[in-house]
Write a protein that holds these residues in place. Structure first.
Motif, PDB file in Angstrom:
ATOM      1  N   LEU A 139       0.848  -1.196   0.000  1.00 36.55           N
ATOM      2  CA  LEU A 139       0.000   0.000   0.000  1.00 36.55           C
ATOM      3  C   LEU A 139       0.882   1.245   0.000  1.00 36.55           C
ATOM      4  CD1 LEU A 139      -2.690  -0.978   2.654  1.00 36.55           C
ATOM      5  CD2 LEU A 139      -2.847  -1.180   0.183  1.00 36.55           C
ATOM      6  N   GLN A 140       0.636   2.140  -0.926  1.00 39.01           N
ATOM      7  CA  GLN A 140       1.360   3.406  -1.013  1.00 39.01           C
ATOM      8  C   GLN A 140       0.380   4.538  -0.753  1.00 39.01           C
ATOM      9  OE1 GLN A 140       4.554   3.911  -1.520  1.00 39.01           O
ATOM     10  NE2 GLN A 140       5.416   2.089  -2.445  1.00 39.01           N
ATOM     11  N   ILE A 141       0.728   5.445   0.200  1.00 38.56           N
ATOM     12  CA  ILE A 141      -0.161   6.552   0.543  1.00 38.56           C
ATOM     13  C   ILE A 141       0.675   7.768   0.902  1.00 38.56           C
ATOM     14  CG2 ILE A 141      -0.332   5.822   2.967  1.00 38.56           C
ATOM     15  CD1 ILE A 141      -3.161   6.954   2.994  1.00 38.56           C
ATOM     16  N   GLY A 142       0.192   8.947   0.513  1.00 36.62           N
ATOM     17  CA  GLY A 142       0.836  10.196   0.901  1.00 36.62           C
ATOM     18  C   GLY A 142       1.882  10.700  -0.065  1.00 36.62           C
ATOM     19  N   GLY A 143       2.184   9.943  -1.133  1.00 36.79           N
ATOM     20  CA  GLY A 143       3.192  10.398  -2.092  1.00 36.79           C
ATOM     21  C   GLY A 143       2.577  11.092  -3.292  1.00 36.79           C
ATOM     22  N   GLU A 144       3.339  11.182  -4.405  1.00 42.62           N
ATOM     23  CA  GLU A 144       2.839  11.837  -5.605  1.00 42.62           C
ATOM     24  C   GLU A 144       3.439  11.171  -6.842  1.00 42.62           C
ATOM     25  OE1 GLU A 144       4.103  15.846  -5.909  1.00 42.62           O
ATOM     26  OE2 GLU A 144       6.191  15.418  -5.454  1.00 42.62           O
ATOM     27  N   PHE A 145       2.732  11.345  -7.966  1.00 48.09           N
ATOM     28  CA  PHE A 145       3.172  10.803  -9.248  1.00 48.09           C
ATOM     29  C   PHE A 145       3.832  11.894 -10.068  1.00 48.09           C
ATOM     30  CE2 PHE A 145      -0.049   7.634  -8.202  1.00 48.09           C
ATOM     31  CZ  PHE A 145       0.569   6.454  -8.607  1.00 48.09           C
ATOM     32  N   THR A 146       4.870  11.514 -10.780  1.00 51.26           N
ATOM     33  CA  THR A 146       5.481  12.385 -11.786  1.00 51.26           C
ATOM     34  C   THR A 146       5.578  11.600 -13.085  1.00 51.26           C
ATOM     35  OG1 THR A 146       7.702  11.707 -11.075  1.00 51.26           O
ATOM     36  CG2 THR A 146       6.799  13.717 -10.113  1.00 51.26           C
ATOM     37  N   THR A 147       5.470  12.312 -14.202  1.00 52.23           N
ATOM     38  CA  THR A 147       5.466  11.666 -15.514  1.00 52.23           C
ATOM     39  C   THR A 147       6.715  12.065 -16.289  1.00 52.23           C
ATOM     40  OG1 THR A 147       3.055  11.766 -15.531  1.00 52.23           O
ATOM     41  CG2 THR A 147       4.144  11.302 -17.625  1.00 52.23           C
ATOM     42  N   ASP A 148       7.443  11.073 -16.801  1.00 51.99           N
ATOM     43  CA  ASP A 148       8.644  11.338 -17.594  1.00 51.99           C
ATOM     44  C   ASP A 148       8.267  11.749 -19.007  1.00 51.99           C
ATOM     45  OD1 ASP A 148      10.021  10.587 -15.361  1.00 51.99           O
ATOM     46  OD2 ASP A 148      10.266   8.495 -16.011  1.00 51.99           O
ATOM     47  N   ASP A 149       9.290  12.089 -19.790  1.00 53.02           N
ATOM     48  CA  ASP A 149       9.047  12.500 -21.177  1.00 53.02           C
ATOM     49  C   ASP A 149       8.442  11.381 -22.014  1.00 53.02           C
ATOM     50  OD1 ASP A 149      12.109  14.478 -21.228  1.00 53.02           O
ATOM     51  OD2 ASP A 149      10.068  14.958 -20.535  1.00 53.02           O
ATOM     52  N   ASP A 150       8.751  10.123 -21.688  1.00 48.83           N
ATOM     53  CA  ASP A 150       8.206   9.006 -22.457  1.00 48.83           C
ATOM     54  C   ASP A 150       6.858   8.541 -21.934  1.00 48.83           C
ATOM     55  OD1 ASP A 150       9.008   7.993 -20.078  1.00 48.83           O
ATOM     56  OD2 ASP A 150      10.193   6.322 -20.891  1.00 48.83           O
ATOM     57  N   GLY A 151       6.282   9.267 -20.958  1.00 50.80           N
ATOM     58  CA  GLY A 151       4.954   8.916 -20.466  1.00 50.80           C
ATOM     59  C   GLY A 151       4.943   7.965 -19.294  1.00 50.80           C
ATOM     60  N   ARG A 152       6.085   7.487 -18.842  1.00 50.37           N
ATOM     61  CA  ARG A 152       6.118   6.572 -17.704  1.00 50.37           C
ATOM     62  C   ARG A 152       5.909   7.361 -16.406  1.00 50.37           C
ATOM     63  NH1 ARG A 152       7.966   1.539 -18.883  1.00 50.37           N
ATOM     64  NH2 ARG A 152       8.900   1.244 -20.938  1.00 50.37           N
ATOM     65  N   MET A 153       5.106   6.775 -15.530  1.00 48.89           N
ATOM     66  CA  MET A 153       4.764   7.429 -14.271  1.00 48.89           C
ATOM     67  C   MET A 153       5.565   6.818 -13.138  1.00 48.89           C
ATOM     68  SD  MET A 153       0.622   7.647 -14.767  1.00 48.89           S
ATOM     69  CE  MET A 153       0.422   8.546 -13.253  1.00 48.89           C
ATOM     70  N   THR A 154       6.050   7.703 -12.244  1.00 44.17           N
ATOM     71  CA  THR A 154       6.854   7.271 -11.100  1.00 44.17           C
ATOM     72  C   THR A 154       6.235   7.826  -9.826  1.00 44.17           C
ATOM     73  OG1 THR A 154       8.842   7.323 -12.483  1.00 44.17           O
ATOM     74  CG2 THR A 154       9.158   7.253 -10.077  1.00 44.17           C
ATOM     75  N   TYR A 155       6.128   6.973  -8.820  1.00 45.90           N
ATOM     76  CA  TYR A 155       5.543   7.365  -7.529  1.00 45.90           C
ATOM     77  C   TYR A 155       6.666   7.573  -6.521  1.00 45.90           C
ATOM     78  CZ  TYR A 155       2.209   7.362  -3.640  1.00 45.90           C
ATOM     79  OH  TYR A 155       1.446   7.691  -2.557  1.00 45.90           O
ATOM     80  N   SER A 156       6.618   8.703  -5.796  1.00 43.11           N
ATOM     81  CA  SER A 156       7.670   8.991  -4.823  1.00 43.11           C
ATOM     82  C   SER A 156       7.054   9.609  -3.574  1.00 43.11           C
ATOM     83  CB  SER A 156       8.709   9.948  -5.418  1.00 43.11           C
ATOM     84  OG  SER A 156       8.107  11.168  -5.786  1.00 43.11           O
ATOM     85  N   GLY A 157       7.748   9.393  -2.445  1.00 38.34           N
ATOM     86  CA  GLY A 157       7.300   9.962  -1.176  1.00 38.34           C
ATOM     87  C   GLY A 157       6.236   9.119  -0.504  1.00 38.34           C
ATOM     88  N   GLY A 158       5.719   9.616   0.600  1.00 37.91           N
ATOM     89  CA  GLY A 158       4.644   8.941   1.309  1.00 37.91           C
ATOM     90  C   GLY A 158       5.113   7.778   2.163  1.00 37.91           C
ATOM     91  N   GLU A 159       4.163   6.920   2.533  1.00 41.18           N
ATOM     92  CA  GLU A 159       4.422   5.774   3.387  1.00 41.18           C
ATOM     93  C   GLU A 159       4.037   4.492   2.664  1.00 41.18           C
ATOM     94  OE1 GLU A 159       3.250   8.154   7.510  1.00 41.18           O
ATOM     95  OE2 GLU A 159       2.094   6.405   6.856  1.00 41.18           O
ATOM     96  N   ALA A 160       4.618   3.397   3.090  1.00 36.86           N
ATOM     97  CA  ALA A 160       4.353   2.092   2.477  1.00 36.86           C
ATOM     98  C   ALA A 160       3.991   1.087   3.559  1.00 36.86           C
ATOM     99  CB  ALA A 160       5.566   1.607   1.688  1.00 36.86           C
ATOM    100  N   HIS A 161       2.970   0.248   3.294  1.00 32.82           N
ATOM    101  CA  HIS A 161       2.532  -0.799   4.208  1.00 32.82           C
ATOM    102  C   HIS A 161       2.262  -2.064   3.391  1.00 32.82           C
ATOM    103  CE1 HIS A 161       1.813   2.155   7.486  1.00 32.82           C
ATOM    104  NE2 HIS A 161       1.502   2.948   6.466  1.00 32.82           N
TER     105      HIS A 161
END
Length: 729
Positions: free
Chosen positions: A10-32
Motif C-alpha cells: 500500500l502506497q499513501i501520501g506520495g505523488e506521481f510524476t510523468t517522464d518524457d516518455d509517459g512513464r509514471m513514477t511514484y515517490s514519497g509517502g508511506e508504504a505498508h
C-alpha cells in the motif's frame, strides 16, 4: 484460484510524476504491506486497507494499480470485478502496488489516471517539470470567478471564491471597499489594470459581480504567494491531514503547500495555521481533561496541605477546584470570617468560567481562598463548588457570605453552610435598583434615589432605615415595594445579622482579569498557573510590606480610628445603670442619647458592630474611663493578624510547561500546553542586549593627553601639557 493470494504494498501520501516518455513514477509517502485474497469482495479489501492504515477513514480515497510491465496507465479498483481482475493480472507477480489516493471535490488529486474501462491513450497527460506545480492546483479554482453576472450568496462567499481564484492564477490583490454590501478589489501590481467590483443585486437578495475592468498582465511563476495563504485558509487545507496525522510538522506543512499549490510559507505561518486547525479539530475541553489531572498532582506534591480536585463530565467537560494551603491558612488565622462568591469571566477564554471564594484582609484587600474552573455559571456547578469549599475549610464556623444571589445561591449556601449568614453584593444590588428606574425618570432624580438607597444600605438603626425608605416611597411606591420584597436583612446594616465589618464589595474579578493577558487565549493549565504565580507574588509583597509596620492596627484601620477619635472630642458621657450594679454601661449625648455597653462591645448607634472599630460614642467612653481603645477593636484589624494572613507562601511549580520525562508518552501528549500566540508589535523590532544589567561600555580615552571622557578631536588640553605627559610616558 479460490485460495490464491498475493502480496500487496500500500502506497499513501506520495505523488506521481510523468517522464518524457509517459512513464509514471511514484515517490514519497508511506508504504505498508498486506495480503489480498482472490475470494475477497471490494468491501473486504477496503476493511483490510483501513485496518492496515491504522483505521483510516477511506470515504474520500480511491484505489489504483498498474498492470504488469505497464507504468503508463493507472487502473481503478471500484467494485468486486475490478478486484478480481487485479488478482488475476498479478497471479504470476511476487508483489503488486496499490496506491491509496485522496479525492478533492469528487476528483482525484492527479490528472494522469484511468480506470478499467478507459483507453490508456486518452487517460495519460504529459507533465513536464516546469508545469507540474501549476497542474497540482485544483482546476476548479481557476474558474472560481467567471465574470460579470456571477452570483454569490453573500460577500463572504465572494471573498472565498476570489481567494481561490487568486491562488490559481497567482496574483495578489487588495481591497478598495470591503463591507457587507459591496466589495471592490484591484491587483497590487502597479502596471496591471485588473479591477473587480461586486455588490448586492437590486433585489437585495444576492451578491453579484457588477464590473470587471481589464485583464491580468502580472501573472508570473515567480510571484511571492505567501500573502495569499492566510492562517484560516491554511487551517482549512491541512485540517483533514492533521486529523489523520496529529504529528504533522509546520515544516512539512510549508513544503506540502509549496509542492501542491505553489505557495511559499515560512515556519511561523505554517505553525499558526496548524494552531487554528488544531483548535477546530480538538475541543479545548478535551485538552484540559488531559492536562488537569497532571496539574492537580503537581499542586498536591509541591504545596502540601492544598486541596485540588478534578472531575470529568460528559462531552469532554470537567470541573476543577483548587485551594492552596497558603490561602486556607491565611483565611483561618488572619482573614475576616467573610467570603465573597463571584464568577470571573476571562474575556479571551470563552470556553470556561472561574468561580471564586474570596475573603478580605485587615487592609480591605481581596484574598482569594478557593477557585474553580467550570464550563458555565449554573446552579449545579455552584453547588459542587460550595461542597468542595466546605470540605477544604479547616473549621467552617459561622461565615458571612456575600454574593449576587443568582444561580440558586440563596438556597445552596444555607443548605451547605447551615447557620451562616448571606447578604447581597452592594454594587450588584445598586445596579439592580437602577434597572427599576425607567426612562421616565430624569437623571437628577435618579441620582437622588440612588443616594437614598445607599444611605438606607449603610443605615445602622431601624429608624434611620425607615427614614430613607419613606423618602423613596414619596417618589415611587413601586420602588419602595421592590426594596422591601428584596428582604432588607440581606442588604441593610440595620437588619443584617452577619459580620461584614464594613466590607460590602470585593474587586477580585477585576484583579484576576488584570492578571490574565487579554490579547490571546491561554490553555486552562497556563491560566490557573498564571493566577497562582500572581497570587504567590502578592503574598510575598504584602508580607514584606507588613514587616515595616510599627502600629498595633493596620494602616487603614489606624487611619479610620483617628477619624473616629476626632469626632468623639465634643461628646459628653454620663455613667448609667448604677442601680442595676452594672458600671460598664454609659450614656453618651450626641444630639440624641446613645447607650454604650463596654462588656458586649455594643452601641445603640449600631456602627461599632457594623464596622468592627469603636464608634465615636464608645471612644468618648474610653477617653473618660482611661481605657485603651485598641483593646476593643476586632482582631482582624491588628497588624499581628494581618501578618498571619500572609505567613505561609505558595510554592512554585517548576515543571508546568513540560511534564516530567518519566511520564507515559501516551499520556503526556496532551499535557504540553500550546505555545502562547502573541501579537507582533508595530514597527521595527528593537534589538537589546541579552542582559542589560551586565552590559559594559568601553570608556573613551584621548590619545593625546591620555585622559578619559573625550577623544583627540575634542581634546582641550594645551599642547605643552600634552608634550609633558608624553615625555613621562
Amino acid at each position: 484460484m479460490g485460495s490464491r493470494q498475493i502480496v500487496a504494498v500500500l502506497q499513501i501520501g506520495g505523488e506521481f510524476t510523468t517522464d518524457d516518455d509517459g512513464r509514471m513514477t511514484y515517490s514519497g509517502g508511506e508504504a505498508h504491506a498486506m495480503h489480498v485474497k482472490s475470494g475477497w469482495t471490494f468491501k473486504a479489501l477496503k476493511h483490510e486497507i483501513s485496518s492496515t492504515l491504522n483505521n483510516l477513514k477511506l470515504d474520500t480515497y480511491v484505489f489504483k494499480y498498474f498492470l504488469p510491465r505497464n507504468n503508463k496507465t493507472l487502473i481503478s479498483i471500484s467494485n468486486d470485478k475490478d478486484l478480481k481482475r487485479m488478482v488475476e493480472f498479478h497471479a504470476e507477480s511476487e508483489t503488486t502496488y496499490i496506491y491509496v489516493i485522496k479525492k478533492v471535490d469528487n476528483r482525484v488529486i492527479m490528472s494522469p489516471v484511468a480506470d478499467s474501462s478507459t483507453p490508456a491513450d486518452s487517460a495519460i497527460t504529459g507533465t513536464t517539470p516546469d508545469r507540474s506545480k501549476r497542474q497540482k492546483i485544483c482546476a476548479s479554482w481557476e474558474n472560481a470567478i467567471t465574470g460579470v453576472g456571477q452570483v454569490f450568496e453573500g460577500p463572504k462567499e465572494f471573498r472565498d471564491a476570489l481567494h481561490k481564484y487568486a491562488i490559481a492564477h497567482r496574483f495578489h490583490y487588495r481591497f478598495i471597499k470591503n463591507d457587507s454590501s459591496r466589495v471592490t478589489v484591484e491587483c497590487t501590481d502597479e502596471g496591471c489594470p485588473w479591477r473587480m467590483h461586486a455588490s448586492k443585486s437590486p433585489a437585495k437578495k444576492e451578491f453579484m459581480i457588477k464590473k470587471v475592468v481589464g485583464s491580468h498582465t502580472c501573472e508570473s511563476e515567480t510571484v511571492k504567494s505567501h500573502r495569499l495563504a492566510s492562517q484560516k485558509w491554511v487551517a482549512s487545507v491541512i485540517k483533514d491531514k492533521l486529523r489523520d496525522s496529529p504529528n504533522y510538522r509546520p515544516r512539512d506543512i510549508a513544503n506540502d503547500l509549496q509542492r501542491e499549490y505553489g505557495l511559499s510559507l515560512n515556519y511561523s505561518q505554517a505553525w499558526r495555521g496548524k494552531l487554528i486547525a488544531r483548535k477546530e479539530l480538538y475541543s479545548p475541553h478535551e485538552e484540559a481533561c488531559n492536562q488537569l489531572p497532571w496539574f492537580r498532582d503537581r499542586i498536591l506534591v509541591t504545596n502540601p496541605g492544598s486541596v485540588a480536585t478534578v472531575v470529568a463530565l460528559e462531552d469532554s467537560k470537567f470541573r476543577f477546584f483548587v485551594a492552596f494551603h497558603a490561602s486556607l491558612h491565611g483565611f483561618e488565622h488572619g482573614c475576616r470570617p467573610l467570603l465573597f462568591l463571584d464568577v470571573v469571566s476571562v474575556k479571551p477564554n470563552k470556553h470556561w468560567k472561574l468561580l471564586a471564594a474570596t475573603s478580605v484582609d485587615g487592609e480591605g484587600d481581596a484574598f482569594p481562598v478557593a477557585l474553580a474552573v467550570v464550563d458555565d455559571e449554573s446552579q449545579e456547578n455552584w453547588h459542587w463548588f460550595l461542597e468542595q469549599l466546605k470540605a477544604s475549610l479547616p473549621t467552617p464556623g459561622e461565615i458571612t457570605f456575600i454574593s449576587t444571589g443568582k444561580s440558586g445561591l440563596w438556597d445552596d449556601v444555607s443548605l451547605i453552610f447551615p447557620g451562616s449568614y448571606h447578604g447581597y453584593n452592594v454594587n450588584f444590588f445598586i445596579e439592580e435598583f437602577k434597572t427599576q428606574l425607567d426612562g421616565s425618570w430624569s437623571e437628577e432624580v435618579k441620582d437622588i434615589m440612588v443616594e437614598h438607597l445607599k444611605k438606607a444600605i449603610y443605615s445602622c438603626t431601624v429608624n434611620e432605615f425607615n427614614h430613607y425608605i419613606e423618602l423613596i416611597k414619596a417618589e415611587s411606591d413601586k420602588l419602595a415595594e421592590w426594596l422591601m420584597e428584596a428582604k432588607p436583612d440581606r442588604w441593610s446594616d440595620a437588619f443584617f445579622k452577619g459580620s461584614r465589618l464594613g466590607q460590602y464589595t470585593c474587586s477580585i474579578s477585576e484583579t484576576i482579569s488584570d492578571w490574565i493577558p487579554n490579547r490571546y487565549e491561554l490553555p486552562v493549565v497556563q491560566l490557573l498557573d498564571t493566577i497562582r504565580c500572581n497570587l504567590m507574588e502578592t503574598i510575598y509583597i504584602r508580607r514584606e510590606s507588613s514587616n515595616t509596620w510599627s502600629e498595633v492596627l493596620t494602616p487603614s484601620a489606624n487611619q479610620k480610628m483617628q477619624e473616629e477619635v476626632s469626632k468623639a472630642l465634643s461628646l459628653s458621657v454620663v455613667c448609667s445603670a448604677e442601680e442595676e450594679g452594672n458600671s460598664n454601661v454609659f450614656e453618651v449625648c450626641d444630639g440624641s442619647v446613645y447607650v454604650v455597653n463596654i462588656d458586649t462591645w455594643e452601641c445603640t448607634c449600631g456602627k461599632w458592630h457594623a464596622s468592627g472599630i469603636p464608634c465615636p460614642h464608645a471612644l468618648a467612653v474610653f477617653e473618660q474611663t482611661e481605657q485603651n481603645p485598641l483593646d476593643y477593636c476586632t482582631k482582624y484589624f491588628r497588624t499581628e493578624c494581618y501578618r498571619m494572613t500572609y505567613a505561609v507562601s505558595i510554592n512554585p511549580i517548576p515543571d508546568v510547561i513540560v511534564p516530567p520525562a518519566s511520564a507515559d508518552l501516551s499520556q503526556s501528549v496532551g499535557l504540553q500546553p500550546c505555545p502562547i500566540l502573541t501579537r507582533r508589535q508595530v514597527g521595527r523590532p528593537k534589538e537589546k542586549p541579552a542582559d542589560p544589567r551586565i552590559t559594559i561600555k568601553r570608556a573613551v580615552r584621548c590619545s593625546r593627553c591620555k585622559g578619559y571622557g573625550h577623544n583627540k578631536a575634542t581634546c582641550k588640553v594645551p599642547l605643552t601639557v600634552t608634550a609633558a605627559v608624553s615625555s613621562q610616558v
